[in-house]
Scaffold this motif. Sequence first.
Motif, PDB file in Angstrom:
ATOM      1  N   LEU A 139      -2.024 -39.134  17.673  1.00 62.14           N
ATOM      2  CA  LEU A 139      -1.041 -38.240  18.484  1.00 62.14           C
ATOM      3  C   LEU A 139       0.092 -38.059  17.559  1.00 62.14           C
ATOM      4  O   LEU A 139       0.794 -36.830  17.468  1.00 62.14           O
ATOM      5  N   ALA A 140       0.708 -38.895  16.947  1.00 60.93           N
ATOM      6  CA  ALA A 140       1.994 -38.857  15.954  1.00 60.93           C
ATOM      7  C   ALA A 140       1.705 -38.158  15.134  1.00 60.93           C
ATOM      8  O   ALA A 140       2.590 -37.084  14.586  1.00 60.93           O
ATOM      9  N   ARG A 141       0.420 -38.146  14.300  1.00 60.82           N
ATOM     10  CA  ARG A 141       0.172 -37.128  13.243  1.00 60.82           C
ATOM     11  C   ARG A 141      -0.001 -35.800  13.634  1.00 60.82           C
ATOM     12  O   ARG A 141       0.609 -34.752  12.997  1.00 60.82           O
ATOM     13  N   MET A 142      -0.788 -35.605  14.582  1.00 64.09           N
ATOM     14  CA  MET A 142      -0.924 -34.382  15.352  1.00 64.09           C
ATOM     15  C   MET A 142       0.295 -33.597  15.598  1.00 64.09           C
ATOM     16  O   MET A 142       0.805 -32.416  15.368  1.00 64.09           O
ATOM     17  N   MET A 143       1.267 -34.321  16.096  1.00 69.24           N
ATOM     18  CA  MET A 143       2.633 -33.814  16.545  1.00 69.24           C
ATOM     19  C   MET A 143       3.410 -33.260  15.335  1.00 69.24           C
ATOM     20  O   MET A 143       4.287 -32.467  15.450  1.00 69.24           O
ATOM     21  N   LYS A 144       2.988 -34.001  14.132  1.00 67.39           N
ATOM     22  CA  LYS A 144       3.748 -33.498  12.886  1.00 67.39           C
ATOM     23  C   LYS A 144       3.104 -32.437  12.188  1.00 67.39           C
ATOM     24  O   LYS A 144       3.403 -31.245  12.021  1.00 67.39           O
ATOM     25  N   VAL A 145       1.498 -32.653  12.304  1.00 66.43           N
ATOM     26  CA  VAL A 145       0.918 -31.625  11.474  1.00 66.43           C
ATOM     27  C   VAL A 145       0.575 -30.218  12.194  1.00 66.43           C
ATOM     28  O   VAL A 145       0.625 -29.344  11.448  1.00 66.43           O
ATOM     29  N   GLY A 146       0.390 -30.474  13.589  1.00 63.56           N
ATOM     30  CA  GLY A 146       0.059 -29.220  14.348  1.00 63.56           C
ATOM     31  C   GLY A 146       1.248 -28.039  14.251  1.00 63.56           C
ATOM     32  O   GLY A 146       0.800 -27.239  13.888  1.00 63.56           O
ATOM     33  N   PRO A 147       2.427 -28.331  14.343  1.00 66.07           N
ATOM     34  CA  PRO A 147       3.424 -27.441  14.348  1.00 66.07           C
ATOM     35  C   PRO A 147       3.506 -26.779  12.788  1.00 66.07           C
ATOM     36  O   PRO A 147       3.716 -25.522  12.650  1.00 66.07           O
ATOM     37  N   GLU A 148       3.567 -27.740  11.918  1.00 64.78           N
ATOM     38  CA  GLU A 148       3.841 -27.303  10.432  1.00 64.78           C
ATOM     39  C   GLU A 148       2.337 -26.204  10.194  1.00 64.78           C
ATOM     40  O   GLU A 148       2.743 -25.336   9.593  1.00 64.78           O
ATOM     41  N   ARG A 149       1.211 -26.488  10.611  1.00 70.70           N
ATOM     42  CA  ARG A 149      -0.085 -25.645  10.157  1.00 70.70           C
ATOM     43  C   ARG A 149       0.097 -24.301  11.315  1.00 70.70           C
ATOM     44  O   ARG A 149       0.027 -23.222  10.544  1.00 70.70           O
ATOM     45  N   GLN A 150       0.683 -24.406  12.265  1.00 71.29           N
ATOM     46  CA  GLN A 150       1.014 -23.284  13.011  1.00 71.29           C
ATOM     47  C   GLN A 150       2.000 -22.434  12.676  1.00 71.29           C
ATOM     48  O   GLN A 150       1.790 -21.039  12.438  1.00 71.29           O
ATOM     49  N   ALA A 151       2.944 -23.003  12.007  1.00 69.17           N
ATOM     50  CA  ALA A 151       4.059 -22.337  11.345  1.00 69.17           C
ATOM     51  C   ALA A 151       3.719 -21.642  10.089  1.00 69.17           C
ATOM     52  O   ALA A 151       4.091 -20.197   9.596  1.00 69.17           O
ATOM     53  N   GLU A 152       2.839 -22.253   9.246  1.00 69.97           N
ATOM     54  CA  GLU A 152       2.166 -21.709   8.060  1.00 69.97           C
ATOM     55  C   GLU A 152       1.469 -20.412   8.487  1.00 69.97           C
ATOM     56  O   GLU A 152       1.423 -19.449   7.846  1.00 69.97           O
ATOM     57  N   PHE A 153       0.225 -20.588   9.522  1.00 70.94           N
ATOM     58  CA  PHE A 153      -0.269 -19.418   9.942  1.00 70.94           C
ATOM     59  C   PHE A 153       0.704 -18.205  10.569  1.00 70.94           C
ATOM     60  O   PHE A 153       0.099 -17.065  10.019  1.00 70.94           O
TER      61      PHE A 153
END
Length: 224
Positions: A139-153
């Motif tokens: 969950l901690a990794r998702m909270m970091k990676v998710g917004p990053e990848r959404q921002a990239e998209f």
Amino acid sequence: MKNSAIGVVGEPGTPPGLGARMLKTRLSISRNARELTAENGFAGFTVEELCARVGISRRTFFNYFATKLDAVFGHAEDGLPAEALERFMNARPVGTVGISPTLLADLVALVREQLRIDDAEIRGVHGFFTILHREPELLARMMKVGPERQAEFTAMVARREGVEADHSGIGMLAHALQFATHRAIERYLASPDGPSLEEEFLSVMHQTRELFGQPLLHGDPPAT
């Protein structure tokens, strides 16, 4: 979209500098890591067990990923199909000023292409997301990676449209597509004999468009 936290599911094109065989191995490692996580929990399997399942050596695993956690979330560039992305970026009508009139349709086409994968893959990833919220490390990794990848998209879409990356409308649209994909997969898994995954996605998008086509203020004409 559905896998903004771990990269979108699907068969991407080969990233520059990575051979097709290597890409296939990398995708297999991540897919099996997620399946093992769904089956046993993140702490319930070892790198050695993952390697045995994929059919590679421990040394080969570390040529692709530094840790088991990295393998579970995969590489960001392993998400959106490269050929589909190229088509999307080139689909903007020539001479368009401002937001292009085909943006929504082009994005829907892009998402639909991502969703053309087999049922087993969707079910495996869904199981991963189900257990993800019970695993603090994941969950901690998702909270970091998710917004990053959404921002990239979102930035990619903004770049196509020639607007700033923080354009509010583009950001809203990206979140709407992500929600529609989540909901479509939920409906599809709940009724495996019902509409296809693409049909479920389009149904959610039609409902969304119906609402957002309403006047924003009383007295405004309907959106066209």
